[in-house]
Design an enzyme around this catalytic site. Structure first.
Site, mmCIF file in Angstrom:
data_model
loop_
_atom_site.group_PDB
_atom_site.id
_atom_site.type_symbol
_atom_site.label_atom_id
_atom_site.label_comp_id
_atom_site.label_asym_id
_atom_site.label_seq_id
_atom_site.Cartn_x
_atom_site.Cartn_y
_atom_site.Cartn_z
ATOM 1 N N CYS A 180 -18.359 -15.515 -1.649
ATOM 2 C CA CYS A 180 -18.568 -14.378 -0.770
ATOM 3 C C CYS A 180 -19.019 -14.891 0.585
ATOM 4 O O CYS A 180 -20.139 -15.378 0.745
ATOM 5 C CB CYS A 180 -19.628 -13.449 -1.367
ATOM 6 S SG CYS A 180 -19.946 -12.009 -0.340
ATOM 7 N N GLU A 187 -12.463 -11.446 0.386
ATOM 8 C CA GLU A 187 -12.088 -12.769 -0.116
ATOM 9 C C GLU A 187 -10.782 -13.140 0.567
ATOM 10 O O GLU A 187 -9.944 -12.271 0.822
ATOM 11 C CB GLU A 187 -11.874 -12.752 -1.632
ATOM 12 C CG GLU A 187 -13.092 -12.356 -2.454
ATOM 13 C CD GLU A 187 -14.142 -13.453 -2.552
ATOM 14 O OE1 GLU A 187 -13.921 -14.545 -1.988
ATOM 15 O OE2 GLU A 187 -15.187 -13.209 -3.179
#
Length: 219
Positions: free
Chosen positions: A2, A102
């Site tokens: 992340c 992502e």
DNA sequence: CCAGACGTTGTT
DNA sequence: GTCTGG
DNA sequence: CCAGACGTTGTT
DNA sequence: GTCTGG
């Protein structure tokens, strides 16, 4: 992992999702990047909100310039890592978010995918924080986000995902009395894929200098 | 004992 | 290629 | 995480 | 600060 996320929900929605009596009104953010200010919630029984730098700086750091950016901590190994051991024991926090990005694809064809909960509600990322006293005497508070194994949705793109705490585990995560590493790590799990949604977004989010709802516009 | 390290991710 | 800035 | 920089000298 | 390597 992340490395970029969003927090644009109204304060009231954030408070409700985290089970807090209230939450401060913050400017909506669609492209929160490493080194930027990140709101964290820490402490119990009355949690407080603090703004910290994303990229944990261990308290013993001597040379900030030589420290790699510690924006994530692997949940499986954090208890053994010098940088994360003490924070995992006594300086856990949650990082409010309502989505995260992502990246996928080859270097010249990178695409960002935006992940949210299915109902669009804000959620709590499991985090760690620390406090560093700089040589000039100023204090720096910083944070990192824990990562865990991906659920089926995230696994299509990556071998990691940020650790999302179900609402009923937030209080336990923040409880300072909880110090047993095994019990701490038992709170971390891959959030159910069925409760999440994804969508491909355009290239605006690629640059951390860009901000605004354009970052989450479908590609 | 002292000295020195201490991190994650993705890509090839 | 590698480091820094956001 | 991705994007963007990455340098020295002299002169004003 | 705390752990590992020598």
């Amino acid at each position: 992992m992340c490395g970029r996320f969003t927090l644009a929900s109204p304060a009231q929605a954030v408070a409700a999702a985290l089970g807090l009596p209230d939450f401060p009104a913050l400017p909506p953010r669609y492209n929160i990047a490493p080194t930027q200010a990140v709101a964290i919630v820490r402490g119990a029984p009355v949690p407080e909100v603090a703004l910290t730098r994303w990229g944990l700086v261990p308290g013993w750091t001597k040379d900030l310039a030589r420290l790699p950016l510690l924006i994530n901590a692997r949940a499986e190994t954090a208890a053994e890592k010098p940088s994360f051991r003490a924070p995992l024991r006594s300086r856990r926090c949650v990082v409010p978010a309502d989505g995260f990005y992502e990246w996928t694809g080859a270097p010249k064809a990178r695409r960002a995918i935006y992940f949210t909960l299915a109902d669009g509600a804000p959620f709590a990322l499991a985090g760690l924080w620390d406090r560093w006293l700089s040589p000039d005497g100023s204090e720096l508070e910083s944070c990192a986000i824990l990562t865990t194994a991906p659920n089926a949705l995230l696994a299509r793109y990556h071998d990691r995902m940020p650790a999302i705490l179900p609402r009923e585990r937030i209080a336990a995560w923040l409880d300072p009395e909880l110090r047993d590493p095994a019990r701490v790590s038992a709170l971390i799990d891959s959030y159910p894929a069925e409760a999440m949604r994804e969508r491909a977004v355009g290239p605006t989010v690629h640059s951390a200098r860009n901000e605004g709802p354009g970052c989450v516009e479908p590609a």
